[in-house]
Design an enzyme around this catalytic site. Structure first.
Site, PDB file in Angstrom:
ATOM      1  N   ASN A  20       0.839  -1.192   0.000  1.00 49.11           N
ATOM      2  CA  ASN A  20       0.000   0.000   0.000  1.00 49.11           C
ATOM      3  C   ASN A  20       0.868   1.233   0.000  1.00 49.11           C
ATOM      4  O   ASN A  20       2.001   1.224   0.480  1.00 49.11           O
ATOM      5  CB  ASN A  20      -0.927   0.006   1.219  1.00 49.11           C
ATOM      6  CG  ASN A  20      -0.219   0.465   2.467  1.00 49.11           C
ATOM      7  OD1 ASN A  20      -0.156   1.662   2.761  1.00 49.11           O
ATOM      8  ND2 ASN A  20       0.372  -0.463   3.217  1.00 49.11           N
ATOM      9  N   CYS A  28       5.502 -32.481  -3.064  1.00 51.43           N
ATOM     10  CA  CYS A  28       4.481 -33.528  -3.154  1.00 51.43           C
ATOM     11  C   CYS A  28       3.095 -32.970  -2.824  1.00 51.43           C
ATOM     12  O   CYS A  28       2.909 -32.353  -1.785  1.00 51.43           O
ATOM     13  CB  CYS A  28       4.815 -34.675  -2.204  1.00 51.43           C
ATOM     14  SG  CYS A  28       3.583 -36.000  -2.243  1.00 51.43           S
ATOM     15  N   CYS A  56       6.306   3.100   8.730  1.00 48.50           N
ATOM     16  CA  CYS A  56       5.820   3.248   7.358  1.00 48.50           C
ATOM     17  C   CYS A  56       6.963   3.555   6.403  1.00 48.50           C
ATOM     18  O   CYS A  56       7.655   4.545   6.562  1.00 48.50           O
ATOM     19  CB  CYS A  56       4.774   4.352   7.293  1.00 48.50           C
ATOM     20  SG  CYS A  56       3.148   3.705   7.594  1.00 48.50           S
ATOM     21  N   CYS A  90      20.294 -39.662  -1.100  1.00 44.27           N
ATOM     22  CA  CYS A  90      19.396 -38.674  -0.486  1.00 44.27           C
ATOM     23  C   CYS A  90      20.100 -37.938   0.646  1.00 44.27           C
ATOM     24  O   CYS A  90      20.594 -38.557   1.585  1.00 44.27           O
ATOM     25  CB  CYS A  90      18.135 -39.370   0.037  1.00 44.27           C
ATOM     26  SG  CYS A  90      16.989 -38.244   0.856  1.00 44.27           S
ATOM     27  N   CYS A  95       2.567 -38.248  -9.918  1.00 41.30           N
ATOM     28  CA  CYS A  95       2.640 -36.961 -10.620  1.00 41.30           C
ATOM     29  C   CYS A  95       4.071 -36.648 -11.047  1.00 41.30           C
ATOM     30  O   CYS A  95       4.284 -35.790 -11.903  1.00 41.30           O
ATOM     31  CB  CYS A  95       2.081 -35.833  -9.756  1.00 41.30           C
ATOM     32  SG  CYS A  95       3.097 -35.451  -8.314  1.00 41.30           S
TER      33      CYS A  95
END
Lengths: 417, 449
Positions: free
Chosen positions: A73, A389, A135, A379, A346
């Site tokens: 903003n 995942c 601000c 890994c 997937c």
């Protein structure tokens, strides 16, 4: 029954959920609607000499179909006269004596100006004062807001002026637009402020319009950098909260946590990392005041499940768990495991590991089956596959005991001399 | 006695009954759906698509508002991506393979309608994505301007060939224009797509040219560098029962064609309709009969639901339109003086598996019964143009289908390639498009290597 009532530096509220100083706390009408919905407190939109705003003053980023992951903003402080705001604070406080009403203040950097506004705020019956040193846009160009917050000496000076006349708690709101948040926090403490609140918004440009080439929000044929908030800033805020909470010289400095809090889960995370209460704005701008219902409900259910009776039972529990990297155990080992029954094939884990990580996932495919499996010896346990995942608990990180005791970086260096 | 014919419906009723069964997605709906796609690696939807469209890629492009790029991904693999988006049995192809099917109670991505969203964009904005290469001096004849032929012609033209398409009807499109239910695709769209395909140049369509009648295939083989044959299939076989010649007995292919080439109010339908057969064409006919106003539509099939050739989507459409399936039922006689008044059927039971591997239906003695019907639509599949094909010297057939090399679509005659229903016995538009594309590449390979 769990008790979620909050006492923040002497300011009491029925719950730890306050509305942050922002458009939703702009006036009596909004604040009272917020209280009706159940908010425990409100920090009034920053009061000071009235400003003039531009039209077109917010912009946001989306991610996929999710709107407003972050918004910025370029709106300034209240555009309404000081006396109107103070009169409304008085009225709200009269109607809602059990709720916290804190006045956010910002005036020019003169002792008299601050003394004057602090006194008038006390007269209005506010429960506390929050100093807007945060601000990053507009007001900073006039020597206020983050122009103060970015210089610890100024923070200390102005906070001192406030503290010397204030009979109500003083909270210093910190800007994140600084290299080390602990410096202004220490300055606030030095000045005698009762608490800090953080984070204020982050300096930002959310994007550029690809047709007019004007960044957003578009004001005519130009834009300006603005203050960024919303879910996307939460990790930055959490780190800053934790770094103050864990600082040896600020262990007893209360913190009001702000930055991307949308749910009770977010709130709990801030509190675990040392915030005594939290403030919310963007989520309300997105969904309205009603979101507090689940924040209260979820918090209570979680506390009940965990056996916490009051907020203090869990505030700060995670502070000690944030350490320097050098203190971490190099012999702690996790590896990914793919639950083949849950895997939907997937392939996202595979391609992420293959292209971005350690080639630790194998891919088998024939006419009838597909199978992704972890190659455990490759890994490193980075978590990436688990993160990409889309299925809950399909990829889990499992600890492996490598049979070696705790060893940090210093010990490692010693051992490998 | 006069035939019981359904009175004409109002214009609004026809419009409602035959409106898009899968309406286009709005921009907001498309974005929501596109963003839901997981962008799988080695996605199963790609494999499930006979033309292997890179589906995650085109969906990702919708999400980034790169619609031109999205349409390009689709149409590079499938030049009739617009038609296939509307008529593909996605439930058993791409959407059936979506990994979301592996999540209990989750819905697969609406791939068909996303594909339509992307392809509609280029048609609506007249964006030509393709450019023909410089003329390579070679000429190819394509027989049949259906999906296989047009796909082949487009690919060949892209590669620089001069293509002449011989079409026996006066319009191009084949079954896209004549063989699909009117509520799935409009003639306007089919025509627009053909215009899009041919507008790259290098393709001349000669209408009313029936090879085997006014064009000789040997002449074509002699005068062109290669010939592609995509003639589809012929008529529905006869039932071979009494009464088949009565007024009110139709061939499903003709019935469906009538609905596509005539104004709907010009197609009359009896009050009670019997459709014989339970394939996708039978369902297209049955549902449209219902939508024309038939009070009752029976779908009569001699085997059971387990053996029906129609896919689950079509089956559900028929149920939604309140068609009634009569399983294990076979027609024995169509009754009437000049027009259909009733149909006599017999109950069946399943015996041992036959040559198709399905259990053979056997009539149950003395189980005949009468159904009072006013229209009979025969949907028993289509037979191949065996008469024509057997006359082509050296062309090998298998059960009436042209035998081809599945990679190049080359037939036993080196210069002759084939694809579509005439090689597969009747599959989807998308299969024909793939065949045509592969044949074009096969022809190119033969000529230039």
């Amino acid at each position: 029954m769990v008790d979620i009532s909050s006492n923040f530096v002497g300011i009491k509220s029925p719950n730890p959920f306050w509305l942050a100083s922002a458009p939703p706390t702009d006036k009596q009408y909004n604040v009272e609607r917020g209280f009706e919905a159940g908010w425990g407190g409100a920090v009034w939109k920053t009061i000071g000499n009235p400003i003039v705003n531009v039209s077109s003053r917010y912009s946001s980023i989306d991610f996929g179909s999710k709107r407003m992951v972050g918004i910025n903003n370029i709106e300034l402080i209240s555009d309404r006269p000081i006396e109107v705001n103070l009169k409304e604070i008085k009225s709200v406080k009269k109607h809602w004596p059990d709720r916290a009403v804190v006045a956010s203040l910002m005036v020019e950097s003169k002792k008299e100006a601050w003394h004057d506004i602090v006194k008038r705020t006390m007269d209005a019956g506010a429960d506390g004062i929050e100093l807007n040193f945060g601000c990053p846009h507009g007001m900073s160009e006039r020597g206020m807001g983050s122009a103060v917050g970015q210089v610890p000496e100024y923070v200390c000076q102005i906070a001192e002026w406030v503290v010397e006349v204030s009979e109500i708690p003083v909270i210093v709101k910190l800007t994140p637009n600084i290299s080390d948040i602990t410096y202004p926090a220490l300055a606030a403490k030095r000045a005698g402020a009762h608490a800090v609140s953080l984070i204020n918004t982050i300096n930002s440009i959310t994007g550029v319009d690809l047709d007019s080439f004007v960044p957003r929000p578009i004001v005519g044929n130009a834009s300006s950098h603005g203050g960024y908030c919303g879910p996307a800033v939460k990790p930055i805020a959490l780190n800053m909260v934790a770094s103050i909470a864990s600082h040896p010289d600020m262990k007893d400095l209360p913190i009001s946590g702000i930055g991307g809090i949308s749910t009770w889960r977010d709130a709990v995370e801030f509190m675990l990392l040392g915030a005594s209460n939290v403030q919310v704005c963007t989520a309300v701008m997105n969904y309205g005041f009603r979101i507090v219902e689940d924040m209260i409900d979820g918090l209570k259910n979680w506390m009940e499940q965990k056996g916490f009776k009051k907020l203090d039972d869990f505030i700060g529990l995670s502070v000690g768990k944030v350490k320097n990297w050098g203190d971490l155990d190099l012999n702690y080992k996790v590896v990914a495991n793919i639950n083949q029954d849950k895997c939907i094939k997937c392939g996202l884990c595979y391609i992420a590991c293959e292209d971005a990580s350690h080639q630790a996932i194998s891919y088998f495919k024939d006419k009838y089956t597909k199978k992704y499996e972890i190659i455990e010896k490759e890994c490193v346990g980075c978590n990436l596959c688990q993160m990409v995942c889309p299925i809950q608990d399909c990829i889990t990180m499992e600890q492996r005991n490598i049979g070696a005791p705790y060893m940090n970086w210093a010990m490692y260096q010693e051992q490998n001399k | 006695m006069t035939r019981r014919i359904v009175p004409k419906l109002s214009k609004e009723e026809y419009e409602k009954n035959f409106s898009d069964v899968k309406p286009p997605l709005s921009k907001d709906a498309a974005l929501l759906e596109a963003n839901r796609c997981l962008y799988c690696y080695d996605a199963p939807c790609i494999e499930a698509c006979p033309t292997h469209i890179d589906i995650p890629s085109f969906i990702k492009k919708i999400a980034t508002n790169n619609l031109k790029g999205s349409a390009r991904v689709i149409m590079e693999s499938n030049i009739m991506g617009g038609t296939c988006a509307r008529v593909c049995p996605v439930e058993i192809l791409c959407e059936g393979a979506c990994v979301y099917n592996n999540i209990k109670e989750a819905k697969p991505i609406d791939i068909g309608r996303l594909q339509r969203y992307a392809t509609d964009y280029i048609f609506e904005n007249n964006i030509q994505l393709f450019k023909r290469e410089k003329d390579n001096g070679k000429k190819v004849a394509v027989i049949g301007a259906g999906p296989a032929g047009l796909s082949c012609a487009h690919k060949l033209s892209m590669l620089g060939y001069q293509v002449t398409v011989y079409e026996k009807k006066d319009k191009a499109g084949g079954l896209n224009l004549y063989g699909l239910a009117a509520y799935k695709i409009t003639n306007e769209f089919v025509e627009k797509e053909i215009e899009y395909i041919t507008s790259i140049g290098g393709i001349e369509i000669k209408y009313n040219q029936e090879v085997g009648k006014n064009v000789d295939i040997q002449d074509l083989l002699n005068s062109y560098d290669a010939v592609f044959i995509g003639i589809g299939l012929g008529k529905t076989p006869k039932l071979n029962i009494p009464g088949e010649e009565l007024e009110g007995v139709y061939d499903a292919i003709q019935f469906i064609e009538n609905l596509r080439i005539n104004p709907l109010e010009k197609v009359s339908i009896g009050e009670v309709v019997a459709v014989i057969g339970a394939g996708n064409t039978a369902i297209d006919a049955a549902t449209q009969a219902k939508r024309l106003g038939a009070k009752k539509v029976y779908i009569i099939y001699r085997r059971t639901q387990n053996e029906m050739p129609a896919n689950i989507y079509e089956y559900n459409l028929a149920l939604k339109d309140e068609c009634e399936f009569l399983w294990l039922t076979n027609p024995t006689k169509i009754i009437g003086d000049t027009f259909v008044e009733a149909i006599e059927c017999i109950r069946m039971e399943l015996g041992e598996p036959d040559s198709s591997g399905r259990r053979m239906p056997i009539p149950i003695k003395n189980s005949e019964f009468l159904l009072k019907v006013d229209t009979v639509i025969k949907a028993l599949g289509q037979i191949s143009y065996t008469n024509f094909l057997t006359k082509i010297q050296g062309l090998e057939l298998d059960k009436g289908r042209i035998k081809v090399n599945p990679e190049t679509m080359q037939t036993s005659i080196p210069k002759l390639f084939a694809g579509g229903d005439c090689i597969n016995g009747g599959k989807e538009t998308v299969n024909a498009v793939q065949d045509g594309k592969l044949a074009a590449l096969g022809i190119h390979k033969m000529i230039f290597s």
